[in-house]
Design an enzyme around this catalytic site. Sequence first.
Site, short mmCIF file in Angstrom:
data_model
loop_
_atom_site.label_atom_id
_atom_site.label_comp_id
_atom_site.label_asym_id
_atom_site.label_seq_id
_atom_site.Cartn_x
_atom_site.Cartn_y
_atom_site.Cartn_z
CB THR A 1 -7.54 2.14 15.76
OG1 THR A 1 -8.38 1.39 14.89
CG2 THR A 1 -7.36 1.37 17.07
CB VAL B 1 -7.21 -11.59 3.51
CG1 VAL B 1 -6.64 -10.33 4.13
CG2 VAL B 1 -8.70 -11.49 3.39
N GLY C 1 -6.10 -1.88 15.30
CA GLY C 1 -6.44 -2.99 16.20
C GLY C 1 -7.86 -2.99 16.73
CB ALA C 2 -10.98 -1.18 15.83
CD GLU C 3 -11.33 -4.46 12.76
OE1 GLU C 3 -10.24 -3.88 12.60
OE2 GLU C 3 -12.41 -3.87 12.80
CG ASP D 1 -15.58 -2.82 10.17
OD1 ASP D 1 -15.02 -2.05 10.97
OD2 ASP D 1 -14.97 -3.45 9.29
NE ARG E 1 -3.63 1.71 5.03
CZ ARG E 1 -3.71 0.96 6.14
NH1 ARG E 1 -3.19 1.38 7.27
NH2 ARG E 1 -4.33 -0.18 6.11
CB THR F 1 -1.09 -0.76 8.95
OG1 THR F 1 -2.31 -0.11 9.34
CG2 THR F 1 -1.08 -2.18 9.47
CD GLU G 1 -3.07 -1.01 2.21
OE1 GLU G 1 -2.90 -0.22 3.15
OE2 GLU G 1 -4.05 -1.77 2.13
CG ASN H 1 -14.14 -0.47 13.34
OD1 ASN H 1 -13.10 -0.23 12.76
ND2 ASN H 1 -14.31 -1.57 14.05
#
Lengths: 634, 96
Positions: free
Chosen positions: A272, A574, A206-208, A334, A140, A190, A86, A292
């Site tokens: 985040t 992914v 890291g919100a996931e 999300d 990024r 990232t 990216e 989110n």
Amino acid sequence: MMMKNRPYWGPSMLAVTLAAAVGLTAGPALSNDKLVELAKDNANWVMTGRDYNAQNFSPMTEIDKESVKRLRPAWSFSTGVLNGHEGTPLVVGDVMYAHSPFPNTTFAIDLNEPGKILWQNKPKQNPTARAVACCDVVNRGLAYWPGDDEVKPLILRTQLDGHIVAMDAETGETRWMLENSDIKVGSTLTIAPYVVKDSVIVGSSGAELGVRGYVTGYDVKTGQQLWRSYSTGPDDEVRLAEDFNDANPHYGQKNLGIDTWEGDAWKIGGGTNWGWYAYDPGVDLFYYGSGNPAPWNETMRPGDNKWTMTIWGRDPDNGMAKFGYQKTPHDEWDYAGVNVMMLSDQQDKEGKDRKLLTHPDRNGIVYTLDRTNGDLISANKIDDTVNWTTGVQLDTGIPVRDPEFGTRMDHKATDICPSAMGYHNQGHDSYDPERKSFFMGINHICMDWEPFMLPYRAGQFFVGATLSMYPGPKGDRENMLGLGQVKSYDAITGEFKWEVMERFSAWGGTLATAGGVMFYGTLDGFIKARDSDTGELLWKFKLPSGVIGHPMTYQHDGRQYVAIYYGVGGWPGVGLVFDLKDPTAGLGSVGAFKRLQEYTQQGGGIMVFSLDGESPFSDPSVGEYDPAVPGEPT
Amino acid sequence: MKKTTLAAAALLAFAATGAAFAYDGTNCRAPGICWEPKPGFPEAVEGTEFDPLHDPAEVSKQGESIKEMDERNARRVAYFIKTGEFIYEVDDIPAE
């Protein structure tokens, strides 16, 4: 990694640095002016969006609507790693600075002889970091600080394992390296660092995994932490200025980082920021969006969940927020609100000159705000198929929700548009100030969504929803194609000057040029050039792999080059990258992009183009080995 | 009592008009506070079947981790500013 535990610096170096360290406490910060000046030179591309306006716009015209047909590869560079590539390289003078996904090696390439790697700085990272990255091990980009009388220019890098690093731009030697995020609690990096004045701003991911988001300012010379602002929680930690939202009190003001949550849920509440920044030196605010809330299961976190999903204007000296506008109260899809912020100066519908900020969000709405105070100027659907909201009320700022397309426990919602991947994601778009056009790379993906209950354990995923994603109504759902669009948008009239469909999402963003040509890369492996006025496809080239970064352009030796990363990955990749088959895997993206592998495989590198492919190597003797010269040639 | 009546009235209205009274985000209790429970869902989840039952020890881990990182960074930076030498491993930083 070049930095050793016991540093490489000899006594003379020590003395120089000591003087620098002592000097840093005094004196005005002028380096942002230097960065502004450098950005005006077509030879440079000194930050993620080219300059503080983050327009990805170049005034160069050598490559125009006519000449673009002669665009050919001039040279290329492989980063030596796979996974998603990216962002975009930086160019300062005679050097291109390139970054890679994990392990986040940084390269400096000599533009006078691009076959030559001037230095590389390869960090050693705990491989466990890979396990807590939600959406591929991407990065990024880099940041550049132009130096002053005391300290030479620096390149700034984030690492997936949570470190922020400053390197000497000339030698690549590490100056300092500090911990910003802890992978043990699922917190990674990232985002590209961002330099304002003499500080470097770093976001969070890291919100996931339930990470409470924060943004941090560090002294660029020493790494000293200057301030840290959170997205949720008490006002003194969210860091609200005394006059926060005074211009728009209906957006909400005090104590909402606590009051819009039940109990302590805000401590693992997400928000985040891993997108992009913009900065206005005149207003002295920087702009970004928080992500989110966690978890994705909305039923587990009643409330508006402020200040996730918010457009922020903050003071870069102390991190205090002047305004915050929450786009998606109580997120149920999300729609992480971290997307690109593009600044422009335009007249509004009443003919009043406005300093604006335009932001295409994951939720399918393009927001345009007055960037001096947060006034909402326009909020239009990116595509008429957006259905979670019937529209945004400009006077209240409230998106009117259509309850049919909300999500909730014990219910499988279907045909929600956009999907969690958004109608727009991490791509850094562009703005053409002459045409007043925003060129947006858009996703056309919808979804089914069913949440489930789950516990929070620090360091483990905290998602709580099962998704199926597929092309939007204008795509080909039977064949799982038609997942993207590219459009030219006017933020004042709300009109689209042109729009085209793409086979896959236009994930990486766009580049606009005064030559009347706009560029972007595609997931199926092309760089394309379209007529900025009509959208007509003027030129394309088949790259080794799909693109998820944004194109850039620079001038060297009087010649205009266009450069772009290739290397498919990111969230849409992914399935391909990690060889997943379950359509609901990869947080639901595997099914939507199951056809991607028929068009591309992994890669990793930079391709650079010029008219007729002219480059330093047009003279084949450049860079040749000469036995008469001991050591390195040239 | 009033609250109960209102709720009952809302429920009747909801039954009559379908989704029209569901959470649409426009009914604000205060500026910036516009969330409402969806029909059939509780105002607060604690003690209900949707209680996330967060373990306070787990929930506090991030805050502790950030505090520890900040302390390590402060030692690194202090030594860097004092000596011009950067040492990452805090155990290797010479004592005062």
